[in-house]
Design a protein around this motif. Structure first.
Motif, mmCIF file in Angstrom:
data_model
loop_
_atom_site.group_PDB
_atom_site.id
_atom_site.type_symbol
_atom_site.label_atom_id
_atom_site.label_comp_id
_atom_site.label_asym_id
_atom_site.label_seq_id
_atom_site.Cartn_x
_atom_site.Cartn_y
_atom_site.Cartn_z
ATOM 1 N N PHE A 83 0.861 -1.172 0.000
ATOM 2 C CA PHE A 83 0.000 0.000 0.000
ATOM 3 C C PHE A 83 0.903 1.229 0.000
ATOM 4 C CE2 PHE A 83 -2.573 3.198 2.140
ATOM 5 C CZ PHE A 83 -3.771 3.065 1.482
ATOM 6 N N LEU A 84 1.288 1.684 -1.181
ATOM 7 C CA LEU A 84 2.206 2.818 -1.268
ATOM 8 C C LEU A 84 1.575 4.064 -0.660
ATOM 9 C CD1 LEU A 84 3.687 2.381 -4.871
ATOM 10 C CD2 LEU A 84 4.841 1.988 -2.691
ATOM 11 N N PRO A 85 2.409 4.976 -0.092
ATOM 12 C CA PRO A 85 3.873 4.984 -0.078
ATOM 13 C C PRO A 85 4.501 4.146 1.036
ATOM 14 C CG PRO A 85 3.072 6.963 0.939
ATOM 15 C CD PRO A 85 1.864 6.195 0.499
ATOM 16 N N ALA A 86 3.736 3.316 1.710
ATOM 17 C CA ALA A 86 4.368 2.438 2.692
ATOM 18 C C ALA A 86 5.116 1.325 1.962
ATOM 19 C CB ALA A 86 3.312 1.843 3.627
ATOM 20 N N PHE A 87 6.289 0.987 2.458
ATOM 21 C CA PHE A 87 7.041 -0.178 1.978
ATOM 22 C C PHE A 87 7.432 -0.086 0.512
ATOM 23 C CE2 PHE A 87 3.914 -1.948 5.195
ATOM 24 C CZ PHE A 87 4.743 -1.688 6.259
ATOM 25 N N TYR A 122 5.246 -7.345 7.578
ATOM 26 C CA TYR A 122 5.240 -8.268 8.714
ATOM 27 C C TYR A 122 6.053 -7.682 9.863
ATOM 28 C CZ TYR A 122 6.027 -12.437 11.484
ATOM 29 O OH TYR A 122 6.086 -13.331 12.512
ATOM 30 N N GLN A 123 7.215 -7.159 9.515
ATOM 31 C CA GLN A 123 8.125 -6.587 10.501
ATOM 32 C C GLN A 123 7.461 -5.439 11.270
ATOM 33 O OE1 GLN A 123 10.878 -8.154 10.912
ATOM 34 N NE2 GLN A 123 11.499 -6.859 12.633
ATOM 35 N N ARG A 124 6.721 -4.606 10.528
ATOM 36 C CA ARG A 124 6.093 -3.429 11.146
ATOM 37 C C ARG A 124 4.819 -3.798 11.900
ATOM 38 N NH1 ARG A 124 4.730 -0.403 13.938
ATOM 39 N NH2 ARG A 124 4.354 1.842 13.855
ATOM 40 N N GLY A 125 4.279 -4.990 11.629
ATOM 41 C CA GLY A 125 3.080 -5.408 12.348
ATOM 42 C C GLY A 125 1.816 -4.685 11.922
ATOM 43 N N VAL A 126 1.694 -4.372 10.650
ATOM 44 C CA VAL A 126 0.477 -3.699 10.174
ATOM 45 C C VAL A 126 -0.717 -4.648 10.244
ATOM 46 C CG1 VAL A 126 1.638 -2.055 8.675
ATOM 47 C CG2 VAL A 126 0.987 -4.296 7.761
ATOM 48 N N LYS A 127 -1.905 -4.095 10.338
ATOM 49 C CA LYS A 127 -3.119 -4.892 10.462
ATOM 50 C C LYS A 127 -3.876 -4.972 9.131
ATOM 51 C CE LYS A 127 -2.459 -5.603 14.870
ATOM 52 N NZ LYS A 127 -1.990 -6.926 15.323
ATOM 53 N N ILE A 128 -3.373 -4.286 8.136
ATOM 54 C CA ILE A 128 -3.984 -4.286 6.808
ATOM 55 C C ILE A 128 -2.838 -4.258 5.800
ATOM 56 C CG2 ILE A 128 -5.246 -2.822 5.162
ATOM 57 C CD1 ILE A 128 -7.076 -1.956 7.426
ATOM 58 N N ILE A 129 -2.909 -5.088 4.768
ATOM 59 C CA ILE A 129 -1.905 -4.998 3.705
ATOM 60 C C ILE A 129 -2.593 -4.584 2.409
ATOM 61 C CG2 ILE A 129 -0.293 -6.647 4.718
ATOM 62 C CD1 ILE A 129 -1.342 -8.700 2.609
ATOM 63 N N HIS A 145 -2.131 -10.928 13.436
ATOM 64 C CA HIS A 145 -0.827 -11.386 13.927
ATOM 65 C C HIS A 145 -0.556 -12.834 13.520
ATOM 66 C CE1 HIS A 145 -3.804 -12.433 17.080
ATOM 67 N NE2 HIS A 145 -3.126 -13.548 17.122
ATOM 68 N N ARG A 146 -1.606 -13.587 13.204
ATOM 69 C CA ARG A 146 -1.415 -14.995 12.845
ATOM 70 C C ARG A 146 -0.763 -15.154 11.463
ATOM 71 N NH1 ARG A 146 -4.187 -17.848 16.692
ATOM 72 N NH2 ARG A 146 -6.091 -16.888 17.467
#
Lengths: 299, 299, 299, 299
Positions: free
Chosen positions: C210-214, C224-231, C257-258
């Motif tokens: 989901f730009l501009p993230a990542f 995964y590293q950042r622990g986002v709840k939506i991709i 988290h799973r």
């Protein structure tokens, strides 16, 4: 509470003194857009936004919404409307032109559930609902103190099986002829055909299900019973058919087997609030055209 | 096409040689979790994931799903099951324990619309559907070449009004006793109660509407007619009641007045694909428990 | 596979022999809509759909998309374009008029991940993507057999650190001058500024976040590293700035988290497929206008 | 306003006099679930709900949440906790057991934007937020009258560049040692590391973007500038890194090129309200475990 009143006063509409919105429905045919835009250009108006939809290119209906700026709108509007009659008649248009700076007047009907009313009042005081909440009508006294704290008149009109007809007469008197749109913000009484006729396509109801699923009472209990994985809410114009009028907006949220009826209601309240507020906003901004039992929403 | 076969071979389940999944339904009561986890611990199993749900704390139903690792699972599983009978009987459990490395066998039924079949095959060859597609059964020849190019047997069994009973007999023979779950991937024939009885809670259908709205045929036409602002699809287990079985999964997408029936179908195809694939995945991973006409999905 | 070819042949565009689409960008000013619709009306065209957007009423940019029908379009189009130059110059327009029946030519670039390519080919053979897939270009042989089974030419052009420049030259030759739009369907090589310049606003990339993230490589691992709840996933036009070009479409899905990186990738693949397919569809249907680093999408 | 106070009094927690929630984090290993459930069963507790998650079966972390009923909970809880120490030490657990009927105490920090505060107060008075709002702390007087009308103390503590340190000391005094969780409901001041240390994993902030996109100030302006097609909001625990703490919840809504910064803010306010309210609810219901910079949310 007065701190909020301030915000509502510095209204959204101030910078749009000279802006108007035009809504058109008519049988489709060649030259409509050209005629309308030519007319507006000729009269010195600048089109700021224009949306248009043809239901079926050959022989269908044509719908149009135009936002335009016209210097000294207020002065010129009556004449503009009069002269537009020529164009309108040529294409058999149903049409309206509304000045953006003339705020629409709302009457909100509510029973005991307060969340939709609270949302509308919050959006209004936050300046997000560019209208006047002219009154709240209720069959219960519960929200009187809250509503009046915002300076909004509260008409308490109890409704019982025997006083129903009399109550509706009182409601009609309370609403009068000055109200643009009536919002049934979880108002739990059936509205009579006579009442509906007075406000055709101007009564917005929020139904607490994803219509046409779960028409009628206790939709969350029905949803729980059926085991759906998503629940929703629907804002629609009220017609003589229960929960059967033209749908304006719907939204949904995912639920799971863990959610019992109480939890579905809790989740649903937020969907209802959001969906009703959107529908009211679109009505106020002249974004909705009704054709037969469906809506065209230019948003 | 063989390039894909490779992927399906390097199966997802390889690293999970020693993993099993246990599903339990029983009347609620004290001590169930303790008994189950104590039993597993005693037998050397390590609980990797455990989900549990009590419909109603007092007097309701209890549902549980446990994933556990047990060294040399395959050798020990028969004895483990036998010994679990003691625990199971004490709590009147319905239960099953499945080895993760034993892939479930799927039979996919399809008519002419191919999108759901293509999706399942794509997910399977991508290694995302950890099962064997044992066969495709169809009343039309259209997909034969495509299906067989993946090395999957294709049973062409035409169905007409007069041959319906005979056709179903042939279907039952084709499916045999080795199939774990039947997927109706837009299979447009009604399944008989006899057939359903053979595969109770093991036939998954995709219905192209947001149930319970628009039961039966032509749901997109119905949706267009009603003027809904959101359309959906529903995966459910097949029961004797048309489109009335336990719902496994639903999803939706926003539409507008601009979308005609053709466009609704186009948008809907993607929702159907995604919803069916999720339901199949959950069934394959033993995530679904059925109680009366509802599902508990641990995901 | 030939069964599919049929569908693609009975093209979506057949009934729209006489339909064209016009795209306009220009500085805003009074009378644009009037001039355009008057011009079309005068030349016998009937406006079927018209969308328009003004970035800022005073001194901003104006964008317009018009669909119109014109009897004997193909014969009249050259003259219509020539005569429109007068209107266009008056308002300093950038513009194009495209015949709907002239299908756009696509070149799809792919590396090893096949899901986006498979999706586009499926939508194309289902008749949902009204374009010609003229070729697939890849730096790996993996998809050759699959692509060629649809009768689509497959250009295998390996890319290594040392052959990069030479490879790009070969790609430009393969693509030629006849391609309308290049789709990077998870093509994992950086495109050079020279190449981009040739296809300014005509190269669509799908980025798996989901730009501009990542921005950049391994976005699912980053998520995964950042622990986002939506991709999410993002389709955008390619510019010289990595993952920085004008965004066409984005979509998201909830995760928990799973979900480990493998599961995020699996979920993400479906988002990527859907988002890229939508972006390509909109480009093909002339629904996108680019201004500076943003898009106006009329859908 | 008093009408609302009633509802909050007939609290959600009444029927759950004997219910408790247990949260556990520890290194994974065999027998944990068995030990915990055996312990609870032995002490007469009935497990009502149990969730569990292992980050990585071999050598990872183990997380568990158990809801249980225990007759005469209040009397027995101290002893239960004491005896649980044995189990906890064996597995190196971090753990807590909270009585459901003991409401958590909230301090809400707010600046001028009131929507998140209004939402929390509305949910609280509707009985949907099972906690005590013990106080509101603000650097502005704007919301004083509104907050106090609900009988909630309002601490006005102005913050300037020069008084920052002194202000924070006053805030710490106001909050005291009795507060369970601090909600930054659009509180626009940076919190110092010292303050954060006092309330590690107990300060929830709402950031008005879909993190990690648009860290820092003016995220809606950044979103507009980048031309994203979806905006969002993020609730997270506050750490020393600006907008970098463990994410609890996120949600999004679709926007278009038509939405300017003002409109993005308007749409965003509803996302912020919903996301923050969910995060607070989950914290209050002991559904969140923090590990390194990520959350495990059992919902």
């Amino acid at each position: 509470m007065d701190i909020h009143a301030k915000k509502a006063n510095e209204a959204l509409s101030e910078p749009y003194q000279d802006r108007a919105r035009m809504l058109i429905s008519c049988p489709d045919g060649p030259g409509i857009v050209a005629a309308v835009s030519h007319f507006l250009h000729q009269h010195g108006a600048n089109i700021v936004q224009s949306d248009q939809y043809t239901m079926d290119p050959s022989g269908g209906m044509f719908f149009m919404r135009v936002e335009f700026d016209l210097v000294q709108l207020e002065r010129k509007l009556p004449e503009l409307k009069e002269q537009f009659t020529g164009v309108a008649n040529r294409f058999s248009m149903e049409w309206q032109i509304n000045s953006v700076s003339r705020k629409k007047k709302l009457a909100i009907f509510v029973s005991k559930e307060d969340h939709c009313l609270v949302e509308l009042i919050w959006q209004w005081q936050a300046g997000d609902l560019d209208a006047d909440i002219a009154m709240v009508v209720s069959n219960h006294p519960d929200m009187k103190e809250y509503v009046e704290s915002f300076g909004i008149p509260y008409h308490l009109i109890p409704v019982t099986a025997t006083t129903k007809q009399q109550a509706e007469k009182m409601q009609l008197e309370a609403v009068g002829n000055d109200i643009d749109v009536i919002i049934l913000a979880r108002y739990m009484q059936i509205i009579s055909p006579t009442f509906i006729e007075h406000y055709r396509n101007r009564i917005i109801n929020i139904h607490h299900s994803f219509l046409p699923a779960f028409v009628g009472g206790k939709p969350y209990a029905q949803a729980y019973q059926r085991g759906v994985k998503i629940i929703g809410a629907t804002a629609h114009y009220v017609t003589e058919e229960l929960d059967g009028g033209p749908i304006i907006e719907q939204d949904v949220q995912r639920v799971s087997h863990r959610d019992d009826v109480t939890e579905l209601k809790r989740i649903g309240r937020t969907i209802e609030r959001v969906v009703l507020a959107r529908a009211v906003k679109w009505h106020i901004e002249d974004r909705i055209l009704v054709h037969e039992n469906k809506t065209v929403v230019f948003n």
